[in-house]
Design a protein around this motif. Structure first.
Motif, short mmCIF file in Angstrom:
data_model
loop_
_atom_site.label_atom_id
_atom_site.label_comp_id
_atom_site.label_asym_id
_atom_site.label_seq_id
_atom_site.Cartn_x
_atom_site.Cartn_y
_atom_site.Cartn_z
N TYR A 85 39.42 42.55 31.84
CA TYR A 85 40.57 42.24 32.69
C TYR A 85 40.10 41.78 34.06
CZ TYR A 85 43.08 45.33 29.41
OH TYR A 85 43.62 45.93 28.30
N CYS A 86 40.84 40.90 34.68
CA CYS A 86 40.57 40.63 36.08
C CYS A 86 41.67 41.25 36.94
CB CYS A 86 40.40 39.14 36.38
SG CYS A 86 41.85 38.12 36.07
N ASN A 87 41.32 41.50 38.17
CA ASN A 87 42.18 42.28 39.06
C ASN A 87 42.03 41.81 40.49
OD1 ASN A 87 41.68 45.09 40.94
ND2 ASN A 87 43.68 44.87 39.97
N VAL A 88 43.14 41.80 41.20
CA VAL A 88 43.09 41.61 42.65
C VAL A 88 42.83 42.98 43.25
CG1 VAL A 88 44.35 40.93 44.71
CG2 VAL A 88 44.69 39.66 42.57
N VAL A 89 41.66 43.17 43.80
CA VAL A 89 41.26 44.49 44.29
C VAL A 89 42.22 44.98 45.37
CG1 VAL A 89 39.42 45.75 45.46
CG2 VAL A 89 38.86 44.09 43.68
N GLY A 90 42.63 46.23 45.22
CA GLY A 90 43.57 46.82 46.16
C GLY A 90 45.02 46.59 45.79
N SER A 91 45.25 46.01 44.63
CA SER A 91 46.62 45.74 44.18
C SER A 91 46.78 46.22 42.75
CB SER A 91 46.93 44.25 44.25
OG SER A 91 46.37 43.59 43.11
N ASN A 92 48.01 46.12 42.27
CA ASN A 92 48.29 46.43 40.87
C ASN A 92 48.47 45.14 40.07
OD1 ASN A 92 48.65 48.30 38.79
ND2 ASN A 92 50.89 48.11 38.94
N ILE A 93 47.79 44.10 40.51
CA ILE A 93 47.89 42.80 39.85
C ILE A 93 46.74 42.66 38.86
CG2 ILE A 93 47.94 40.30 40.17
CD1 ILE A 93 48.92 40.84 43.04
N SER B 286 46.54 33.40 49.33
CA SER B 286 45.94 33.39 50.65
C SER B 286 45.57 34.78 51.15
CB SER B 286 46.88 32.71 51.65
OG SER B 286 48.11 33.42 51.71
N SER B 287 46.26 35.81 50.63
CA SER B 287 45.98 37.17 51.11
C SER B 287 44.94 37.88 50.25
CB SER B 287 47.26 38.00 51.10
OG SER B 287 47.78 38.10 49.79
N ILE B 288 44.45 37.21 49.20
CA ILE B 288 43.46 37.84 48.32
C ILE B 288 42.09 37.77 48.98
CG2 ILE B 288 42.31 37.74 46.10
CD1 ILE B 288 44.86 36.57 44.93
N TRP B 289 41.44 38.91 49.08
CA TRP B 289 40.10 38.94 49.67
C TRP B 289 39.02 39.20 48.63
CZ3 TRP B 289 38.09 37.09 53.84
CH2 TRP B 289 36.81 37.47 54.21
N THR B 290 39.32 40.10 47.67
CA THR B 290 38.33 40.47 46.66
C THR B 290 38.95 40.45 45.28
OG1 THR B 290 37.21 41.90 48.26
CG2 THR B 290 36.67 42.22 45.94
N MET B 291 38.21 39.87 44.34
CA MET B 291 38.61 39.87 42.93
C MET B 291 37.56 40.63 42.14
SD MET B 291 41.42 38.05 42.55
CE MET B 291 41.36 37.47 40.84
N ALA B 292 37.98 41.22 41.05
CA ALA B 292 37.05 42.00 40.23
C ALA B 292 37.33 41.81 38.75
CB ALA B 292 37.15 43.48 40.57
N TRP B 293 36.29 42.02 37.97
CA TRP B 293 36.40 42.12 36.52
C TRP B 293 36.24 43.59 36.13
CZ3 TRP B 293 37.91 38.55 33.07
CH2 TRP B 293 37.87 37.21 33.43
N TYR B 294 37.11 44.05 35.27
CA TYR B 294 37.04 45.37 34.68
C TYR B 294 36.93 45.21 33.17
CZ TYR B 294 38.61 47.81 38.94
OH TYR B 294 38.72 48.34 40.19
#
Length: 113
Positions: free
Chosen positions: A94-102, A29-37
């Motif tokens: 890799y996928c990533n939760v932007v702003g996190s170390n996930i 619920s707190s995820i706003w942006t996802m990214a691929w690296y």
């Protein structure tokens, strides 16, 4: 705690296509942006594409017009459609939760004839 699992990588010939998926489990619920690296062999990790709730998207110049990032309605699975693949797209993605170390564990994409 959010966990990410990527899938869909593989070996493809130049000009081919692949579709990567990144499934998120846990509280999103707190995820706003996802990214691929991606991290090519011997190089640093670089951002490929990002998507926010509301479907705002951004792309690296090297993939614009070839890659498309999308997300399901629940914002729980993020996709990366990769078309017109080139050898220089070879990398671990890799996928990533932007702003996190996930981060997910990564999926290998190899473009070779």
């Amino acid at each position: 705690q959010v966990q990410l699992v990527e899938s869909g990588g593989g070996l493809v010939r130049p000009g081919g296509s692949l579709r990567l998926s990144c499934a998120a489990s846990g509280s999103i619920s707190s995820i706003w942006t996802m990214a691929w690296y991606r991290q090519p062999p011997g190089k640093q990790r670089e951002v490929v594409a990002a998507i926010s709730r509301g479907t705002s998207t951004n792309y690296a110049d090297s993939v614009k017009g070839r890659f498309t990032i999308s997300v399901d309605n629940a914002f729980r699975t993020v996709f990366l459609q990769m078309n017109s693949l080139k050898p220089e797209d070879t990398a671990v993605y890799y996928c990533n939760v932007v702003g996190s170390n996930i981060w997910g564990q990564g999926t290998q994409v190899t473009v070779s004839s």
